[in-house]
Design a protein around this motif. Structure first.
Motif, short mmCIF file in Angstrom:
data_model
loop_
_atom_site.label_atom_id
_atom_site.label_comp_id
_atom_site.label_asym_id
_atom_site.label_seq_id
_atom_site.Cartn_x
_atom_site.Cartn_y
_atom_site.Cartn_z
N ILE A 87 0.85 -1.20 0.00
CA ILE A 87 0.00 0.00 0.00
C ILE A 87 0.88 1.25 0.00
N TYR A 88 1.85 1.28 0.92
CA TYR A 88 2.72 2.45 1.00
C TYR A 88 3.51 2.64 -0.30
N ASP A 89 4.03 1.54 -0.85
CA ASP A 89 4.84 1.64 -2.06
C ASP A 89 4.04 2.17 -3.25
N LEU A 90 2.72 2.05 -3.20
CA LEU A 90 1.87 2.62 -4.23
C LEU A 90 1.56 4.08 -3.95
N VAL A 91 1.09 4.37 -2.74
CA VAL A 91 0.55 5.71 -2.45
C VAL A 91 1.64 6.75 -2.21
N LYS A 92 2.88 6.33 -2.00
CA LYS A 92 3.94 7.31 -1.76
C LYS A 92 4.18 8.22 -2.97
N TYR A 93 3.66 7.82 -4.13
CA TYR A 93 3.84 8.62 -5.34
C TYR A 93 2.79 9.70 -5.51
N GLY A 94 1.80 9.76 -4.64
CA GLY A 94 0.80 10.82 -4.73
C GLY A 94 1.45 12.18 -4.49
N PRO A 95 1.07 13.20 -5.25
CA PRO A 95 1.74 14.50 -5.13
C PRO A 95 1.39 15.26 -3.86
N THR A 96 2.37 15.99 -3.36
CA THR A 96 2.19 16.96 -2.29
C THR A 96 3.00 18.20 -2.65
N ALA A 97 2.70 19.33 -2.03
CA ALA A 97 3.43 20.56 -2.30
C ALA A 97 4.89 20.39 -1.89
N PHE A 98 5.80 20.75 -2.77
CA PHE A 98 7.25 20.62 -2.52
C PHE A 98 7.64 19.16 -2.21
N ASN A 99 6.80 18.21 -2.56
CA ASN A 99 7.06 16.80 -2.26
C ASN A 99 7.32 16.61 -0.76
N GLN A 100 6.62 17.38 0.06
CA GLN A 100 6.94 17.41 1.50
C GLN A 100 6.56 16.14 2.26
N THR A 101 5.61 15.37 1.79
CA THR A 101 5.23 14.09 2.36
C THR A 101 5.23 14.07 3.90
N PRO A 102 4.35 14.86 4.54
CA PRO A 102 4.35 14.94 5.99
C PRO A 102 3.56 13.83 6.70
N LEU A 103 2.88 12.96 5.95
CA LEU A 103 2.09 11.92 6.60
C LEU A 103 2.99 10.94 7.34
N ARG A 104 2.61 10.61 8.57
CA ARG A 104 3.26 9.57 9.35
C ARG A 104 2.19 8.59 9.80
N ILE A 105 2.51 7.31 9.75
CA ILE A 105 1.54 6.25 10.01
C ILE A 105 2.03 5.42 11.19
N THR A 106 1.18 5.30 12.20
CA THR A 106 1.47 4.44 13.35
C THR A 106 0.52 3.25 13.26
N LEU A 107 1.07 2.05 13.08
CA LEU A 107 0.26 0.83 13.01
C LEU A 107 0.05 0.30 14.42
N VAL A 108 -1.19 0.11 14.77
CA VAL A 108 -1.54 -0.39 16.11
C VAL A 108 -1.85 -1.87 15.97
N ARG A 109 -0.92 -2.72 16.40
CA ARG A 109 -1.08 -4.16 16.25
C ARG A 109 -1.22 -4.90 17.58
N SER A 110 -0.48 -4.49 18.59
CA SER A 110 -0.49 -5.25 19.84
C SER A 110 -1.79 -5.04 20.60
N ALA A 111 -2.18 -6.03 21.38
CA ALA A 111 -3.40 -5.95 22.18
C ALA A 111 -3.31 -4.80 23.18
N GLU A 112 -2.14 -4.60 23.74
CA GLU A 112 -1.94 -3.54 24.74
C GLU A 112 -2.12 -2.17 24.10
N ALA A 113 -1.53 -1.95 22.93
CA ALA A 113 -1.68 -0.67 22.25
C ALA A 113 -3.11 -0.46 21.79
N ARG A 114 -3.74 -1.53 21.34
CA ARG A 114 -5.14 -1.42 20.89
C ARG A 114 -6.03 -0.99 22.05
N GLU A 115 -5.82 -1.57 23.20
CA GLU A 115 -6.61 -1.20 24.38
C GLU A 115 -6.41 0.27 24.74
N ARG A 116 -5.18 0.74 24.65
CA ARG A 116 -4.91 2.15 24.93
C ARG A 116 -5.61 3.06 23.93
#
Length: 196
Positions: free
Chosen positions: A36-65
């Motif tokens: 998914i990332y390897d596809l969408v990283k090519y979407g344009p942004t101003a100055f190619n600034q790409t400010p999006l950051r993604i936090t994947l929540v996988r663990s049960a403990e993090a999910r509960e939080r």
């Protein structure tokens, strides 16, 4: 005039795609997220600034939080989705500009030396990237459930830092039983588009 994109792909990405509210327990793999990332990283942004950051929540403990910070109506689906992503804007994105925008590496200091300018640019461009991300999830044959019903400051404190602003939480997976609400209306072309 027809679109170049195959009608089945148009349906997958737009016409038949919906915000999922339930999911099966089939896992979402790291390989899928990477694709998914390897596809969408090519979407344009101003100055190619790409400010999006993604936090994947996988663990049960993090999910509960995370669930504790979700609005009541979003808690159950966030608790049971195979994968949850917190999408945030990096307000210090400008540090990467000399690499990401080599045509004008001075943009870092010329346009983004002030924090308020960075926050504005980061919010707009990360939101644009978030939309690409949702389309990328659909391109992977998965459903996305983007939500803004959560305690933004609570999520920031729990998972991010002062340099990151949460934008949305996205549940990801294969749609489960009764995943869809009825399709809401859309505006017609002439309600949206004006020619001058």
């Amino acid at each position: 005039m027809s679109l170049v994109l195959d009608p089945a792909a148009q349906d997958l990405l737009f016409r038949e795609a919906r915000t999922a509210n339930t999911f099966t327990d089939e896992p979402v793999t790291e390989e899928q997220v990477q694709a998914i990332y390897d596809l969408v990283k090519y979407g344009p942004t101003a100055f190619n600034q790409t400010p999006l950051r993604i936090t994947l929540v996988r663990s049960a403990e993090a999910r509960e939080r995370l669930v504790q910070h979700m609005s009541e109506g979003n808690q159950a689906k966030t608790a049971t989705a195979p994968l949850v992503a917190i999408l945030a804007a990096d307000n210090e994105f400008h540090e990467e500009l000399p690499t990401l925008f080599p045509a004008f590496p001075q943009a870092k200091d010329v346009f983004f030396s002030e924090r308020t300018a960075r926050e504005s640019a980061a919010g707009m461009n990360a939101a644009l990237q978030a939309a690409y991300f949702i389309v990328g999830v659909r391109a992977a044959g998965l459903a996305a459930g983007p939500m803004t019903g959560f305690d933004f400051e609570g999520v920031r404190k729990e998972f991010l830092d002062d340099d990151h602003t949460p934008l949305m939480v996205v549940n990801i997976g294969k749609p489960g039983a009764d995943a869809w609400y009825p399709r809401s209306p859309r505006l017609d072309f002439d309600q949206v588009v004006t020619t001058v």
